[in-house]
Design a protein around this motif. Structure first.
Motif, mmCIF file in Angstrom:
data_model
loop_
_atom_site.group_PDB
_atom_site.id
_atom_site.type_symbol
_atom_site.label_atom_id
_atom_site.label_comp_id
_atom_site.label_asym_id
_atom_site.label_seq_id
_atom_site.Cartn_x
_atom_site.Cartn_y
_atom_site.Cartn_z
ATOM 1 N N LEU A 180 0.829 -1.202 0.000
ATOM 2 C CA LEU A 180 0.000 0.000 0.000
ATOM 3 C C LEU A 180 0.864 1.253 0.000
ATOM 4 C CD1 LEU A 180 -2.833 1.159 -0.030
ATOM 5 C CD2 LEU A 180 -2.857 0.995 2.468
ATOM 6 N N ALA A 181 1.957 1.228 0.748
ATOM 7 C CA ALA A 181 2.879 2.372 0.758
ATOM 8 C C ALA A 181 3.456 2.604 -0.638
ATOM 9 C CB ALA A 181 4.006 2.137 1.766
ATOM 10 N N GLY A 182 3.780 1.533 -1.342
ATOM 11 C CA GLY A 182 4.293 1.666 -2.703
ATOM 12 C C GLY A 182 3.268 2.260 -3.651
ATOM 13 N N ILE A 183 2.031 1.848 -3.506
ATOM 14 C CA ILE A 183 0.955 2.391 -4.347
ATOM 15 C C ILE A 183 0.762 3.879 -4.053
ATOM 16 C CG2 ILE A 183 -1.531 2.329 -4.778
ATOM 17 C CD1 ILE A 183 -1.317 -0.764 -4.264
ATOM 18 N N ILE A 184 0.741 4.235 -2.779
ATOM 19 C CA ILE A 184 0.595 5.649 -2.394
ATOM 20 C C ILE A 184 1.754 6.467 -2.940
ATOM 21 C CG2 ILE A 184 0.597 7.260 -0.437
ATOM 22 C CD1 ILE A 184 -0.984 5.043 1.118
ATOM 23 N N GLU A 185 2.969 5.939 -2.831
ATOM 24 C CA GLU A 185 4.154 6.654 -3.341
ATOM 25 C C GLU A 185 4.059 6.875 -4.843
ATOM 26 O OE1 GLU A 185 7.601 8.672 -3.837
ATOM 27 O OE2 GLU A 185 6.548 8.269 -1.965
ATOM 28 N N ALA A 186 3.601 5.871 -5.582
ATOM 29 C CA ALA A 186 3.455 6.018 -7.036
ATOM 30 C C ALA A 186 2.420 7.091 -7.369
ATOM 31 C CB ALA A 186 3.061 4.677 -7.654
#
Length: 117
Positions: A103-109
């Motif tokens: 989820l953190a990766g998706i938010i960062e993208a």
């Protein structure tokens, strides 16, 4: 049967584990025996990276598997679901860590795309 929340956590965890294995530099050592990485510079000066599968037989099959996001996603799902059934405490721990990271990766993208506009 999985609840919706469990399904969502599994989905994020499988997403993260699959990306970790197929794309991330930290796991390149896993892919190196099965892939050649070829870098080419395009006309605009951008570096394009391609992979070429090494060997034949089992080695080539593993190379194909490690380069296919969809294929690896199935095997990551099998692994995480199996771990969760066989060893629930460790399975839950790993699922939560991977889901949070996913989820953190998706938010960062998303944030990166919004900032770059």
């Amino acid at each position: 049967m999985l609840t919706f929340l469990q399904f969502f956590i599994f989905s994020l965890a499988v997403f993260r584990l699959t990306r970790l294995i197929v794309y991330d530099k930290i796991t390149q050592f896993i892919r190196n025996p099965f892939h050649y990485e070829i870098e080419e510079v395009d006309e605009d000066g951008n570096i394009e990276t391609y992979i070429e599968i090494k060997g034949k037989g089992l080695r080539a099959w593993i190379g194909e598997l490690l380069s296919c996001y969809w294929c690896m996603g199935i095997w990551c799902s099998v692994f995480l679901l199996g771990l969760w059934y066989m060893w629930p405490t460790a399975g839950n721990f790993l699922l939560i860590i991977l889901a949070i990271a996913g989820l953190a990766g998706i938010i960062e993208a998303i944030v990166t795309r919004l900032i770059d506009k």
